[in-house]
Every structure is written in C-alpha cells, then in structure tokens.
Design a protein around this motif. Structure first.
Motif, PDB file in Angstrom:
ATOM      1  N   ALA A  76       7.699  -7.052  -4.493  1.00  0.00           N
ATOM      2  CA  ALA A  76       7.162  -6.808  -5.877  1.00  0.00           C
ATOM      3  C   ALA A  76       5.976  -6.385  -6.494  1.00  0.00           C
ATOM      4  O   ALA A  76       4.745  -5.425  -6.233  1.00  0.00           O
ATOM      5  N   GLY A  77       6.427  -6.018  -7.592  1.00  0.00           N
ATOM      6  CA  GLY A  77       4.956  -5.532  -8.815  1.00  0.00           C
ATOM      7  C   GLY A  77       5.558  -4.811 -10.484  1.00  0.00           C
ATOM      8  O   GLY A  77       6.402  -4.174  -9.419  1.00  0.00           O
ATOM      9  N   TRP A  78       5.090  -3.941 -10.478  1.00  0.00           N
ATOM     10  CA  TRP A  78       4.714  -2.799 -11.862  1.00  0.00           C
ATOM     11  C   TRP A  78       5.289  -1.875 -10.979  1.00  0.00           C
ATOM     12  O   TRP A  78       4.877  -1.270 -10.348  1.00  0.00           O
ATOM     13  N   GLU A  79       6.937  -1.319 -10.942  1.00  0.00           N
ATOM     14  CA  GLU A  79       7.676  -0.268 -10.507  1.00  0.00           C
ATOM     15  C   GLU A  79       8.002   0.081  -8.944  1.00  0.00           C
ATOM     16  O   GLU A  79       8.091   1.003  -8.379  1.00  0.00           O
ATOM     17  N   PHE A  80       7.485  -1.028  -7.667  1.00  0.00           N
ATOM     18  CA  PHE A  80       6.824  -1.111  -6.645  1.00  0.00           C
ATOM     19  C   PHE A  80       8.337  -1.594  -5.679  1.00  0.00           C
ATOM     20  O   PHE A  80       8.706  -1.494  -4.764  1.00  0.00           O
ATOM     21  N   GLY A  81       9.833  -1.872  -6.216  1.00  0.00           N
ATOM     22  CA  GLY A  81      10.892  -1.993  -6.350  1.00  0.00           C
ATOM     23  C   GLY A  81      11.910  -0.731  -6.163  1.00  0.00           C
ATOM     24  O   GLY A  81      12.387  -0.419  -7.528  1.00  0.00           O
ATOM     25  N   ARG A  82      12.783  -0.864  -5.003  1.00  0.00           N
ATOM     26  CA  ARG A  82      13.504   0.014  -4.969  1.00  0.00           C
ATOM     27  C   ARG A  82      15.153  -0.092  -4.142  1.00  0.00           C
ATOM     28  O   ARG A  82      15.418  -1.417  -3.507  1.00  0.00           O
TER      29      ARG A  82
ATOM     30  N   ILE B  23       1.147  -1.428   0.018  1.00  0.00           N
ATOM     31  CA  ILE B  23      -0.255  -0.260  -0.147  1.00  0.00           C
ATOM     32  C   ILE B  23       0.481   1.466   0.328  1.00  0.00           C
ATOM     33  O   ILE B  23       0.494   2.348  -0.377  1.00  0.00           O
ATOM     34  N   GLN B  24       2.220   1.547   0.704  1.00  0.00           N
ATOM     35  CA  GLN B  24       2.813   2.368   0.959  1.00  0.00           C
ATOM     36  C   GLN B  24       3.550   2.630  -0.527  1.00  0.00           C
ATOM     37  O   GLN B  24       3.927   4.055  -1.668  1.00  0.00           O
ATOM     38  N   ALA B  25       3.897   1.000  -0.831  1.00  0.00           N
ATOM     39  CA  ALA B  25       4.189   1.315  -2.567  1.00  0.00           C
ATOM     40  C   ALA B  25       3.906   1.972  -3.913  1.00  0.00           C
ATOM     41  O   ALA B  25       3.956   2.911  -4.244  1.00  0.00           O
ATOM     42  N   VAL B  26       2.039   1.690  -2.688  1.00  0.00           N
ATOM     43  CA  VAL B  26       1.218   2.763  -4.449  1.00  0.00           C
ATOM     44  C   VAL B  26       0.931   3.751  -3.921  1.00  0.00           C
ATOM     45  O   VAL B  26       1.363   4.899  -4.916  1.00  0.00           O
ATOM     46  N   ARG B  27       1.356   4.068  -2.589  1.00  0.00           N
ATOM     47  CA  ARG B  27       1.249   6.003  -2.387  1.00  0.00           C
ATOM     48  C   ARG B  27       2.629   6.486  -2.486  1.00  0.00           C
ATOM     49  O   ARG B  27       2.641   7.344  -2.586  1.00  0.00           O
ATOM     50  N   GLY B  28       3.937   5.705  -3.611  1.00  0.00           N
ATOM     51  CA  GLY B  28       5.407   5.625  -3.316  1.00  0.00           C
ATOM     52  C   GLY B  28       6.483   5.875  -2.023  1.00  0.00           C
ATOM     53  O   GLY B  28       7.618   7.029  -2.531  1.00  0.00           O
ATOM     54  N   LYS B  29       5.401   5.930  -0.896  1.00  0.00           N
ATOM     55  CA  LYS B  29       6.662   5.198   0.304  1.00  0.00           C
ATOM     56  C   LYS B  29       7.273   3.633   0.104  1.00  0.00           C
ATOM     57  O   LYS B  29       6.697   2.767   0.444  1.00  0.00           O
TER      58      LYS B  29
END
Length: 387
Positions: A192-198, A133-139
C-alpha cells in the motif's frame, strides 16, 4: 489519522492508533477527554515503516477487543485499559497491516444461545517483511498468499494457516449473507502507499469457512478494472457487493500513469444470484422493513419460496453495515440466528422462529440487514433496528 474504529456496546466509537500515535480514545469523548496509552502499538511498530497502521479490531463475544497489528494480536479490556490475553505471533512473521496491507474479518457467530460461543478471526494477505523499503527503491516483491485463522475465545488459541489461490495485498474482505467471505480488489505485488502496488488481482476469491481445510477457496470470474490503493467493497441489500475506487496517486490522475484514478462503481454478483437458483431464493414477508428488535427476543420471520424447500437447510442471518478504509471493514459482523422452529403456512409460505442476540457484546445496538438463507441462497435483506 486514526487507524481503527469500532462501535462499542455503549454506543460510542473507539479510535485506535495513528501515525506515531500509540494510544486510543473515544468518540464522543469521555468526561476526562483523555487518550489512553496502548504500548502494544509501540511493540508492533517496525522501525521506520510501522506496519501496524490501520490495525484490525473486532469486538469479541466477551466484550473485549481483539486488536491485530503487524503480525501480533492482543485482547484488550478497553474499560480497564488492560491487556487480558496475548495471542501467538502469526506463523511466518510477515506483517499484515499498513503498509503491508492485508485484511481481516470476524467469521460468522453461531450457536448464540449456547453458554460458550466461539469467535474466530481470519486474516488474509499482506506483504513480506521489507516490501515497503524495496518498493521505495523500485522493486516490487510478491505479496503474501497466506491466511491465518484463529479461535480467539480458546483458552490456548493457535493460528491455522491456509493458502489463497492468488497472492494479494490491499484486498478487501466482505461477509456475504450466507456466511461466506468475499476477498476482492488489491495487487499481487508491492505494498500500500502512493504508487507502490503492482500486478492488480482481477479475480475475486470466495472463502467458505465451513468447508474442509484445504478446500475453502474458490476463484471467481474476473473484473477488467484494477482496484488498487484506496479501493473498497461493501455488501448491498440485494446480496450483491458494491465495489469502487482505486487511487494510488497523491492527486486524481487519469492519464499518463500506470493505474489511473478510478471513479467508477461496479457490482459483484455472487453465484447465489444466478438465474438458475431463483426458485430457491426466499422472499421475506414479515417482519417489515425498519422493524425494531429487542435483545433476546423471539422473532418469527415469514417468507415465501417458489421451489422445493429444504427446511433443514434454512437459517436467518443478521449483518451489520460496515464502514471501510484501507482494506478493512470496521464494525462488520454476521450473526447466524439459526432456525429453531419452522412451519409451513401453505401456498409456498413458511415461517421460522429464531431468537435475537442476547447481549450487546454479541451484536452492538444499531441497524442490521436481516436475511433468510435457504440452501446457501439468501433472500433480499430487510433493515431491522436492534435496540
């Protein structure tokens, strides 16, 4: 999309779960062509996120299936569609399955002639609760650095927690011929998921299951290529690990993105392939490649070693070829056949007598890579067919 597959002792595959699919089925389908309800997948589904996709599935030595989803595990008698054991929740309560993607292996099976054979499972990495959920929000939250290890055959099994040198989500775990585990690929934050790893983790880690607790991990030399979502790793016959992939995007994107689609392959060479160890590396003479083996068969393996041989540090291992998706190598298992009788044949030649696994519960029928391991250094593998 199916989540977990496992080659069964009868030659079929079992397909477990999927997005909003709380069941399993067989391929080829059974006579009824049915799916079978698995409420465990409902119980482990986090509302709106799931965190139980691509569950970790291992064939236990009793023929039942160890299934790990989210942060929990069961032992399933798939023939009777009955849960025969429920394991404790992994300490910490954080999820380990997609999209909080960790990885898992069944550790090497040993003492195969014993009346009771222990089976241990290792689960490493993942992402803390709420990370998706945080990754969806950019964190992008720091990934988990912990591993849990459990003896699934114990009457009262308990998780033993360990800490990796680096946090890791979307890592791949590969069994090496000498029984060690390579942990490679992935990211240090996000999910995991589209664009969610850093923060790609470039350093692989070696895990030595037989070392003392607290000293099992060893950081390895880094790659220069980020291997994020949709990366993979698989053992090669010569002992290297083939590493490839990484595509965090809906389409193939090579420019103007943080982590471009990666179509290259590279190989990771464990330290046992260092030139300084070449004189200790065995070379198998017999049996020949593609040899057919039977269950419970006495097998004589002959080999050469150019350097000084330590006959008390010799074993024969069999590794099943795996097929990998989303950080889990399905059907991956390693069996240590031991070294029951070792003979010197002169002129740097030796033979070792071993016994093949006695049942399909220990080693499902099919092809395996067979290695001679001397002082932790494996030979090149040869393909054998257990049937």
């Amino acid at each position: 999309m199916p989540d977990g597959r496992l080659v069964q002792t009868d030659g079929r595959q079992i397909v477990i779960g999927g997005r909003r699919e709380f069941n399993y089925e067989y391929y080829p389908k059974d006579a009824a062509s049915n799916t079978y309800s698995l409420p465990f997948l409902v119980e482990t589904s986090d509302r709106g996120v799931e965190n139980n996709l691509y569950p970790f599935v291992h064939l236990n030595v009793d023929g039942n299936l160890f299934i790990f989803a989210n942060n929990r595990a069961i032992l399933l008698d798939y023939a009777k569609n009955k849960v025969v054991k429920t394991y404790p929740k992994m300490p910490g309560g954080d999820p380990r399955c997609y999209p909080s993607t960790g990885s898992s292996v069944l550790l090497p099976l040993k003492n195969l002639k014993a009346a009771k054979i222990d089976a241990q499972v290792l689960v490493c990495g993942g992402a803390p609760t709420g990370s998706y959920i945080q990754a969806v929000r950019g964190k992008f939250i720091k990934a988990l650095a912990t591993c849990g290890r459990i003896t699934i055959t114990d009457p009262n099994p308990q998780w033993v927690m360990e800490t990796m040198p680096t946090a890791r989500v979307m890592g791949d775990m590969t069994l090496l011929p000498n029984g060690n585990v390579l942990i490679i690929n992935g990211a240090a934050s996000g999910t995991a998921g589209w664009e969610f790893g850093r923060n790609p983790v470039l350093n692989p880690v070696l895990y030595r299951p037989d070392s003392k607790l607290g000293s099992r991990f060893e950081l390895q030399n880094p790659t220069t290529i980020p291997r994020m979502y949709h990366s993979t790793a698989i053992l090669l016959r010569d002992g290297r690990v083939l590493v490839g992939g990484s595509n965090p995007h809906v389409y193939y994107n090579f420019t103007n993105v943080l982590f471009p689609t990666e179509l290259s392959l590279e190989s990771f060479s464990p330290s046992y392939l260092d030139a300084g160890s070449s004189n200790l590396r065995p070379k198998i003479l017999l049996p020949g490649s593609q040899s057919k083996l039977r269950y419970g068969q006495t097998l004589v393996v002959s080999f050469t070693v150019s350097g000084r041989v330590a006959l008390d540090k010799l074993s024969v291992t069999m590794v099943s070829p795996s097929f990998t998706t989303h950080s889990f190598s399905m059907s991956q298992r390693l069996l240590v056949l031991g070294s029951e009788k070792v003979n010197s044949l002169g002129k740097l030649k030796y033979s070792v007598e071993v016994t093949t696994p006695k049942t399909g519960n220990l080693a499902p029928a099919g092809y395996y890579l067979l290695f001679v391991v001397h002082q932790d250094i494996p030979s090149e593998g040869i393909w054998v067919h257990l049937q």
